[in-house]
Design a protein around this motif. Structure first.
Motif, PDB file in Angstrom:
ATOM      1  N   GLY A  97      18.140 -25.111  32.074  1.00 53.76           N
ATOM      2  CA  GLY A  97      17.386 -24.359  33.063  1.00 53.76           C
ATOM      3  C   GLY A  97      16.002 -23.985  32.549  1.00 53.76           C
ATOM      4  N   PRO A  98      15.094 -23.597  33.451  1.00 54.45           N
ATOM      5  CA  PRO A  98      13.713 -23.305  33.056  1.00 54.45           C
ATOM      6  C   PRO A  98      13.557 -22.115  32.122  1.00 54.45           C
ATOM      7  CG  PRO A  98      14.114 -22.678  35.337  1.00 54.45           C
ATOM      8  CD  PRO A  98      15.311 -23.454  34.896  1.00 54.45           C
ATOM      9  N   GLU A  99      14.572 -21.236  32.055  1.00 60.01           N
ATOM     10  CA  GLU A  99      14.488 -20.066  31.186  1.00 60.01           C
ATOM     11  C   GLU A  99      15.326 -20.226  29.919  1.00 60.01           C
ATOM     12  OE1 GLU A  99      12.387 -17.592  31.950  1.00 60.01           O
ATOM     13  OE2 GLU A  99      11.851 -18.775  33.725  1.00 60.01           O
ATOM     14  N   GLN A 100      15.913 -21.405  29.727  1.00 57.61           N
ATOM     15  CA  GLN A 100      16.792 -21.603  28.588  1.00 57.61           C
ATOM     16  C   GLN A 100      16.054 -22.217  27.396  1.00 57.61           C
ATOM     17  OE1 GLN A 100      20.022 -23.800  30.733  1.00 57.61           O
ATOM     18  NE2 GLN A 100      21.349 -22.118  30.026  1.00 57.61           N
ATOM     19  N   TYR A 101      16.814 -22.362  26.300  1.00 57.24           N
ATOM     20  CA  TYR A 101      16.260 -22.874  25.042  1.00 57.24           C
ATOM     21  C   TYR A 101      17.171 -23.968  24.481  1.00 57.24           C
ATOM     22  CZ  TYR A 101      13.429 -18.627  25.047  1.00 57.24           C
ATOM     23  OH  TYR A 101      12.556 -17.628  25.398  1.00 57.24           O
ATOM     24  N   ARG A 102      16.539 -24.933  23.824  1.00 56.06           N
ATOM     25  CA  ARG A 102      17.314 -25.896  23.038  1.00 56.06           C
ATOM     26  C   ARG A 102      17.379 -25.368  21.607  1.00 56.06           C
ATOM     27  NH1 ARG A 102      19.255 -30.702  23.571  1.00 56.06           N
ATOM     28  NH2 ARG A 102      18.165 -31.017  25.553  1.00 56.06           N
ATOM     29  N   PHE A 103      18.600 -25.179  21.141  1.00 56.15           N
ATOM     30  CA  PHE A 103      18.839 -24.716  19.779  1.00 56.15           C
ATOM     31  C   PHE A 103      19.122 -25.928  18.898  1.00 56.15           C
ATOM     32  CE2 PHE A 103      22.179 -23.592  16.635  1.00 56.15           C
ATOM     33  CZ  PHE A 103      21.428 -22.742  15.824  1.00 56.15           C
ATOM     34  N   VAL A 104      18.379 -26.061  17.797  1.00 57.29           N
ATOM     35  CA  VAL A 104      18.554 -27.182  16.876  1.00 57.29           C
ATOM     36  C   VAL A 104      18.830 -26.625  15.482  1.00 57.29           C
ATOM     37  CG1 VAL A 104      17.539 -29.256  15.871  1.00 57.29           C
ATOM     38  CG2 VAL A 104      16.968 -28.617  18.227  1.00 57.29           C
ATOM     39  N   ALA A 105      19.993 -26.963  14.944  1.00 58.23           N
ATOM     40  CA  ALA A 105      20.376 -26.519  13.604  1.00 58.23           C
ATOM     41  C   ALA A 105      20.314 -27.704  12.650  1.00 58.23           C
ATOM     42  CB  ALA A 105      21.793 -25.941  13.628  1.00 58.23           C
ATOM     43  N   THR A 106      19.540 -27.555  11.593  1.00 58.96           N
ATOM     44  CA  THR A 106      19.380 -28.621  10.600  1.00 58.96           C
ATOM     45  C   THR A 106      19.783 -28.104   9.227  1.00 58.96           C
ATOM     46  OG1 THR A 106      17.522 -29.584  11.827  1.00 58.96           O
ATOM     47  CG2 THR A 106      17.772 -30.242   9.521  1.00 58.96           C
ATOM     48  N   ASP A 107      20.763 -28.746   8.638  1.00 51.28           N
ATOM     49  CA  ASP A 107      21.148 -28.454   7.257  1.00 51.28           C
ATOM     50  C   ASP A 107      20.773 -29.673   6.426  1.00 51.28           C
ATOM     51  OD1 ASP A 107      22.682 -25.815   7.408  1.00 51.28           O
ATOM     52  OD2 ASP A 107      23.612 -26.989   9.007  1.00 51.28           O
ATOM     53  N   ALA A 108      19.921 -29.467   5.444  1.00 47.96           N
ATOM     54  CA  ALA A 108      19.303 -30.604   4.760  1.00 47.96           C
ATOM     55  C   ALA A 108      19.306 -30.438   3.251  1.00 47.96           C
ATOM     56  CB  ALA A 108      17.857 -30.756   5.237  1.00 47.96           C
ATOM     57  N   TRP A 109      19.469 -31.567   2.581  1.00 46.92           N
ATOM     58  CA  TRP A 109      19.196 -31.679   1.150  1.00 46.92           C
ATOM     59  C   TRP A 109      17.952 -32.550   1.021  1.00 46.92           C
ATOM     60  CZ3 TRP A 109      21.707 -29.212  -2.783  1.00 46.92           C
ATOM     61  CH2 TRP A 109      22.939 -28.616  -2.488  1.00 46.92           C
TER      62      TRP A 109
END
Length: 254
Positions: free
Chosen positions: A14-26
């Protein structure tokens, strides 16, 4: 080019929502003659309306793997973990995070969009034909430092590539020299993934694709030759696991 068909889908946003991106990196780092992998943790909230504030929460877990030398030797030479990368909360529209005097500086104007920092307009203009998209990748990456494959991985790791474009992009990548589809699927970070392998140059890159929705799931890089800093063949020099979801609030985690 392989006749590769990967099912792709996107959750509605929706227009008021967010995409959450979780990155765990070495990620690989160096300090003088010492080479190490350090564990990074990034959590990013990207609004449906990119002119609103984005939020990045970046931290170091403190875990390291020393590939050459040792922590004790590096500390004797002045190594400090907090020098590896900036950490903290960063907030800015369009995701333009800049660290200056320990704060975020807002951009003077909206970015134009690129493979490394895509905008909705940039992604919309990319061809939806595999051959045309492959040509665009090659045209945009003519130099020796950034290959067409690495450019594709750059844009995919943002998790902003829409489903219709992701499927075309995966097929386009199979037209590059040194790119193959691994046999079967691989269990990666608790998910069943297809693996596109780029086995060329100094680094072997494995691109992980979640079979559930065709979303980017992570990557793994290993050396194909002995490195200039004396890392042996087949040394792991980078690995990420990426998850994404739609959330309602800035700072909310699924």
């Amino acid at each position: 080019m392989l006749d590769l068909v990967i099912a792709t889908s996107d959750d509605p946003m929706g227009p008021e929502q967010y995409r959450f991106v979780a990155t765990d990196a070495w990620w690989l780092g160096s300090f003088g003659a010492h080479q190490h992998l350090t564990e990074h943790r990034l959590r990013t909230w990207i609004p449906a309306q990119p002119d609103r504030d984005w939020l990045l929460d970046r931290s170091l877990t403190g875990r390291q793997r020393w590939l050459s030398g040792s922590l004790e030797q590096a500390q004797e030479d002045g190594f400090e973990l907090h020098d590896v990368a900036p950490v903290g909360l960063f907030r800015a529209p369009y995701g333009e995070f800049h660290r200056e005097r320990d704060r975020c500086v807002e951009p003077s104007q909206r970015r134009r969009g690129s493979w490394q920092a895509p905008t909705p307009e940039f992604l919309e203009r990319l061809p939806r034909d595999p051959a045309a998209l492959l040509q665009r990748l090659q045209d945009d990456h003519p130099g020796r430092w950034a290959s067409p494959f690495s450019g594709a991985v750059d844009v995919l790791r943002t998790c902003l590539v829409p489903a219709d474009l992701r499927g075309v992009l995966y097929q386009a990548l199979t037209g590059l020299p040194g790119v193959t589809l691994a046999d079967g699927t691989a269990a990666f970070d608790g998910r069943e993934c297809l693996v596109l392998v780029h086995d060329a140059g100094r680094t072997r890159t494995e691109l992980m694709i979640d079979i559930a929705d065709g979303q980017f799931a992570g990557e793994r890089d290993t050396t194909r030759t002995e490195s200039r800093c004396d890392l042996p063949l087949h040394t792991l020099i980078g690995e990420t696991a990426v998850h994404s979801a739609i959330v309602d609030e800035l700072g909310e985690q699924p």
